[in-house]
Design an enzyme around this catalytic site. Sequence first.
Site, PDB file in Angstrom:
ATOM      1  N   ASP A  16      -7.951-135.634  -6.775  1.00 28.15           N
ATOM      2  CA  ASP A  16      -7.641-135.532  -8.200  1.00 28.15           C
ATOM      3  C   ASP A  16      -6.668-134.389  -8.469  1.00 28.15           C
ATOM      4  O   ASP A  16      -5.771-134.503  -9.315  1.00 28.15           O
ATOM      5  CB  ASP A  16      -8.930-135.336  -8.996  1.00 28.15           C
TER       6      ASP A  16
ATOM      7  N   ASN B 251      -9.691-126.789 -15.733  1.00 28.51           N
ATOM      8  CA  ASN B 251      -8.329-126.943 -15.243  1.00 28.51           C
ATOM      9  C   ASN B 251      -7.425-126.005 -16.033  1.00 28.51           C
ATOM     10  O   ASN B 251      -7.899-125.199 -16.846  1.00 28.51           O
ATOM     11  CB  ASN B 251      -7.864-128.402 -15.367  1.00 28.51           C
TER      12      ASN B 251
END
Length: 345
Positions: free
Chosen positions: A220, A60
């Site tokens: 998510d 991420n």
Amino acid sequence: MKLLARALCLWELGRQVAGRECVGPRGGGCAYARAVGHGPDPSPSQPCSTGRIMRPDDANVAGNVHGGTILKMIEEAGAIISTRHCNSQNGERCVAALARVERTDFLSPMCIGEVAHVSAEITYTSKHSVEVQVNVMSENILTGTKKLTNKATLWYVPLSLKNVDKVLEVPPVVYSRQEQEEEGRKRYEAQKLERMETKWRNGDIVQPVMNPGVTMKLMDEVAGIVAARHCKTNIVTASVDAINFHDKIRKGCVITISGRMTFTSNKSMEIEVLVDADPVVDNSQKRYRAASAFFTYVSLSQEGKSLPVPQLVPETEDEKKRFEEGKGRYLQMKAKRQGQAEPQP
């Protein structure tokens, strides 16, 4: 630049060793294999293990492994072991489809260059469903040290390969202790009640779906965007509570994934994520709810320490109602954690 170079170096090492199988200390697969088996003819109820090295494209924005990537790996391991078990007896061939993700806890972040070991075990079977417990361990390939990063509970339903709308019966699992079956039955009844509440709240049914990993990862990502916009800091997934699949996402549909913050405690945020499908090639069908879930995020400093979360101020009656419902879930889970932390007599 040094961190990037190290990540690329680890990625190259992982690329070279990923997929090779070797004999481990217990005769299992190598730590760097993509899928670790248990010999040529594994027992259908024996734990199933998969694993792979985490690469830069799994990261991420903060450099940790994306929570959605872990969710996808957890679901894949659960699908393997439940499908294997449901086909363990002579009869109609089937595939296990995910019906519900009970809960997923993110106990520790996983880093790029580490190996993710995902182990799945069947812990209960009802007439038409399978409960699977999944644990994720991260391994530092330089030191060999491991730590538990994730725990999850998922429910699968066997669907016939000849007719995917037909639900088949599940072969019973053999329990080592009678208490295991009793405890599993209690968990089954509890999640069944929760599914009925979800059905009433969303106005539709909960159905099993196949290959939901991509959708879970997108959910998510959306929850992470909502949390990051609220905090303006680095955020990480702390847990996922009850991903319910209300209907199949059909071919020719455009999906819209939306997230809204429902509750904040001092150091956590609850985000409700909704997946809606819109048929664009069939005018006879209307937009429908495909999935929903609650994600919990925490805010972190640059040093990785938890930060206070800006408080959500609900304004409308619906926002206030969702806030109180989120507060109830938060207090219930907090009490459960405290109960588990108490020493047993």
